[in-house]
Each structure stands twice: as C-alpha cells, then as structure tokens.
Design an enzyme around this catalytic site. Structure first.
Site, PDB file in Angstrom:
ATOM      1  N   HIS A 199      -5.552  -7.473  -3.332  1.00 22.89           N
ATOM      2  CA  HIS A 199      -6.043  -8.435  -3.933  1.00 22.89           C
ATOM      3  C   HIS A 199      -5.950  -9.677  -3.009  1.00 22.89           C
ATOM      4  O   HIS A 199      -6.825 -10.708  -2.891  1.00 22.89           O
ATOM      5  CB  HIS A 199      -5.672  -9.010  -5.007  1.00 22.89           C
ATOM      6  CG  HIS A 199      -4.021  -9.640  -5.010  1.00 22.89           C
ATOM      7  ND1 HIS A 199      -3.045  -8.950  -5.306  1.00 22.89           N
ATOM      8  CD2 HIS A 199      -3.710 -10.944  -4.756  1.00 22.89           C
ATOM      9  CE1 HIS A 199      -2.114  -9.714  -5.265  1.00 22.89           C
ATOM     10  NE2 HIS A 199      -2.407 -10.876  -4.826  1.00 22.89           N
ATOM     11  N   ASP A 229      -3.216  -1.774  -5.932  1.00 24.13           N
ATOM     12  CA  ASP A 229      -3.133  -2.974  -5.399  1.00 24.13           C
ATOM     13  C   ASP A 229      -2.413  -3.224  -4.083  1.00 24.13           C
ATOM     14  O   ASP A 229      -1.531  -3.978  -3.556  1.00 24.13           O
ATOM     15  CB  ASP A 229      -2.551  -3.959  -6.333  1.00 24.13           C
ATOM     16  CG  ASP A 229      -2.773  -5.652  -5.965  1.00 24.13           C
ATOM     17  OD1 ASP A 229      -3.734  -5.834  -5.117  1.00 24.13           O
ATOM     18  OD2 ASP A 229      -2.021  -6.495  -6.330  1.00 24.13           O
ATOM     19  N   SER A 307       2.633 -13.626  -2.480  1.00 18.49           N
ATOM     20  CA  SER A 307       2.155 -12.259  -2.515  1.00 18.49           C
ATOM     21  C   SER A 307       1.848 -11.384  -1.630  1.00 18.49           C
ATOM     22  O   SER A 307       1.189 -11.890  -0.727  1.00 18.49           O
ATOM     23  CB  SER A 307       0.980 -12.699  -3.565  1.00 18.49           C
ATOM     24  OG  SER A 307       0.333 -11.406  -4.137  1.00 18.49           O
TER      25      SER A 307
END
Length: 460
Positions: A199, A229, A307
């Site tokens: 992402h 992901d 992230s």
C-alpha cells in the site's frame, strides 16, 4: 538530585590511609587569644587547626597536610591521605568533571575550590553539570546505561538499513512533481532490493528512496503481492549496502520484546518498542479479505510513517513488516515467514517473466468489525460508535480516490448502494465491479454521511 549526585562523587573511592582530624596533643580548652591573626586570603577556604581552635588557611588539593596539632587540615571535601610517608590532601573522586563555565576540571574538589575562589572575587559560582570532559562526556561501559540499554543497541544495529520512501505525482497544470505519499522500507540485499508494504507504493508514482546517510535514489517496483501487502522495489547504488536478515516469526512468543522502526520524516528515524501480544492473529479474524495469513499483534506503535519498516527482535532480526495500526496499543505486522515465502515466489515470477496485472483501487485499508474487535476498540477509543457490523477504515492512503472523496481514518462503512455492509469483503467485492461508482454511507461519530467514490484502475 544534584546534591545526591555530588554526594555520590564525594564518597566513591577509598583512600590509602586517612589521617585523624583530632587526637592526642590538643589542649583541653581553646584559648582564642593565643591564636595568630585570622587569615584574610585563603584560596581553598578557611579551616581550624586539627585541635579545632585557631582558624588557618585550609590545605588545597595535593598540598601537604600532617598529623601534628599545628599541621594544616584539608579543605572541605578533601581527605588527608598518607602515601609513601608523605601526607597530602586528596579528593575522594579523582574523575574529571565539566563545570558550568565550560571548563573541564580534574576532580569535583578542584571545581569546588575554583568556585569558592570565584565567589570570593564576586563572580558566579561554578556548578558541576556533567561527568567527564566537557566535549566528550564520560563513557563508562560498566554503568547501567551502557550495560542494560539493549533497545538502543538494537536500533544502532539496524538503523543504517532502514529507508524513507517517498512517492511523487505530476501536477499537469504546473508541470511539476509534488510529494504524494511516504512510508518506510528496509534493505534486504547488498545490491539494493528493498522490502516495504504494497500500500506504500500502490499508486505507482515515481518513487524516491532516501537512506539514513542522506543519499537518494530513484526506485523501480520489482514485484507486489497485494493480498499479503508486500512489495519489492530496487535502487541502484554504488558499493554494497547494509542489509537486514529475516528471523523466524514462528518462534515468536507472546510477551517477547520487539522494536518497530521507520523513517517517516526522511532522515529522522522513529523508534517504538513493545511486546508481542500474539504471534497468530488470523487475518479473517481481523476482517481482511481473502486473508489466509496470521498477523503479529503488538502494542508497539505503528503509524503511516513507519508503515513498511521492520519489526525486529532483540537480536536485530526482522520478524515482521509494520503494516497496520487499529488504535493506540493495537498494531499488526506481516510475519517474516510470509515475507520469506513472498521472496521465493517473487524469484519464481521474475524467472518465468510473468506480466503485470490490473486491479480496481480505492485507497483504504480496512477491517471487519467482529464482536471481539468491537470490544477492543470501545476500550481503546473514547466515544466509539455503537455499531454491530461494518467495515472499519484503518487508514486512508494519500492522493487516492478515497482521500479525494473525503473518507477518513476511523470511518465505518455501513452500506454500499443501499445494501448493508457486514464485513470488509463486501467492500472489496463492490470495488472489483468495473466502471462502478460506489455510493457509500459511512458512520463518523454519531452521524451517517453519504459519500460517492469511483475506484481507479492501477497496474501491478
């Protein structure tokens, strides 16, 4: 605290042989009339003779002191120590100390003597502000700070291999690029392969990677596994790069210490620590569509900036990729065993030359609201809506259809096209329909808001 620190410095160390401060030979009564005139200028301050009667100048550090009644006593804080037949005043602590005047003194006692002399001349007092040299400080390998700061040791070891990833998009009207999103990643091969979240790089803008030393590179997307992901990108750098190795997430135990590190603001790495809450939180339990993977749940804080960065154990091995924050104290990471599988499959895909894929993309990360998750969220988030089902938006990716439509983190999608949403899979199925504008109703706080959004087709 300052007084306690001074006391510690003054009491550490043991002199060879302390001479007595009173003893045989002193008169039974003090007769001040028999004393010489009081001194007027004593660099080390005044004291009394050993018998405690007549005032005299105190002996300074390393000056001679003696055993007789007429011998001078040491200044305050010094001890009269006899070594090799000669008695001299010594400081209990012989370690250097930095003063508030910016000078380094050989001992605390010397600083105190200089401070007293300065005050006698009307100057400000000199106070100790730091152990060791003013420029370098004092590194004591035996101190608790250096013996037990294991988190700092881990961070120092892994930080050079953590990178900042920035995505750019072109503004057609102004014909210039602007930053669109950012995240973190970590280097896994000396020739420049970098792992991150899918992402983070999904929009396929131009990617720029910045290392901790400030060097920057354009990056190319090598492979993406949207379901897991995980994304693999590559930079071309001169020389060998520092790398991180994978640990075995299957060996993780609840309660084990972990460190999450990322580079959300370019050179400024952020570090958070926590413990493993569980090493096997099922993706379906979290409401992640088509997920056959167990996630690592931790209370280490994971945010949008870190992230894609590594979650490491105390050996500095990567045991996960930071990927998902539900709320404070509830974060998730992709386990390293899944990363290992992705790298093997990626190698096979590149070897067989498989082509790119297309998919519809909204730009949100979400989870289903199970009863267990609802209970956790209500405990963590004040005024959480009284929902029994829906798709909870964990994150809205910048510069995506979701952000442009006005969706926000914490929104709950409760219906699409008039049909109730019971899980995140309902939203995923609706996104897959080609050419469809989604008419959502989201719950934000205690308000239901209609929002229309058109997914965008992107290429992997």
């Amino acid at each position: 605290m300052a007084m306690l620190w001074l006391a510690v410095l003054l009491t550490c160390g043991a002199p060879a042989a302390l001479l007595p401060t009173s003893g045989v030979g002193c008169p039974s009564r003090c007769d001040p009339a028999s004393c010489a005139p009081a001194p007027t200028n004593c660099p080390a301050g005044e004291t009394a003779l050993r018998c405690g009667c007549c005032p005299v100048c105190a002996a300074a550090e390393w000056e001679r002191c003696g055993e007789g009644p007429e011998d001078p006593l040491c200044a305050s804080g010094l001890r009269c120590v006899k070594n090799g037949g000669v008695a001299r005043c010594q400081c209990p602590s012989n370690l250097p100390v930095c003063g508030s005047d910016g000078k380094t003194y050989p001992s605390l006692c010397r600083l105190q003597a200089e401070s007293k002399a300065a005050q006698g001349k009307g100057s400000a007092a000199i106070i100790p502000i730091q152990r060791g040299d003013c420029q370098q400080g004092q590194r004591d390998p035996d101190s608790p700070r250096y013996k037990y700061n294991f988190i700092a040791d881990v961070v120092e070891k892994i930080a050079p291999a953590v990178v900042h990833i920035e995505l750019f998009r072109m503004l057609p009207f102004f014909k210039r690029e602007v930053p669109a999103a950012s995240g973190s990643g970590f280097i896994v091969s000396e020739d420049g392969l970098i792992l991150t979240n899918a992402h983070v790089v999904t929009n396929k803008h131009r990617l720029k990677v910045e290392r901790s030393d400030g060097s920057t590179y354009d990056a190319q997307i090598i492979d993406v596994d949207e379901k897991a992901d995980i994304a693999l990108i590559k930079i071309k750098a001169k020389g060998k790069l520092p790398v991180l190795l994978l640990g075995r997430s299957e060996d993780l135990r609840p309660g084990e210490f972990v460190v999450a590190i990322g580079s959300p603001f370019s050179l400024q790495n952020t570090v958070t620590t926590g413990i493993v809450s569980t090493a096997q939180r099922g993706g379906k339990e979290l409401g992640l569509r088509n997920s056959d993977m167990d996630y690592i749940q931790t209370d280490a804080i994971i945010n949008y900036g870190n992230s894609g960065g590594p979650l490491v154990n105390l050996d500095g091995e990567v045991i996960g990729i930071n990927t998902l924050k539900v709320t404070a104290g509830i974060s998730f990471a992709i386990p390293s065993d899944k990363i290992r599988k992705f790298l093997a499959e990626s190698h096979n895909r590149q070897s067989t030359g498989q082509g790119t894929k297309k998919k519809k993309y909204l730009g949100i990360r979400m989870m289903s609201l199970s009863q267990g998750k609802l209970k956790e969220l209500k405990e963590q988030v004040k005024d959480f809506p009284e929902n029994t089902s829906g798709a909870y938006i964990v994150e809205v990716i910048p510069d995506t259809p979701a952000e442009e439509a006005g969706l926000k983190e914490g929104d709950i999608i409760i219906s699409i096209g008039g049909k109730s949403v019971t899980s995140s899979s309902d939203v995923s199925d609706a996104i897959k329909k080609e050419g469809t504008t989604l008419h959502l109703v989201i719950r934000r706080g205690n308000e239901d808001i209609p929002i229309s959004v058109t997914p965008k087709e992107i290429e992997f």
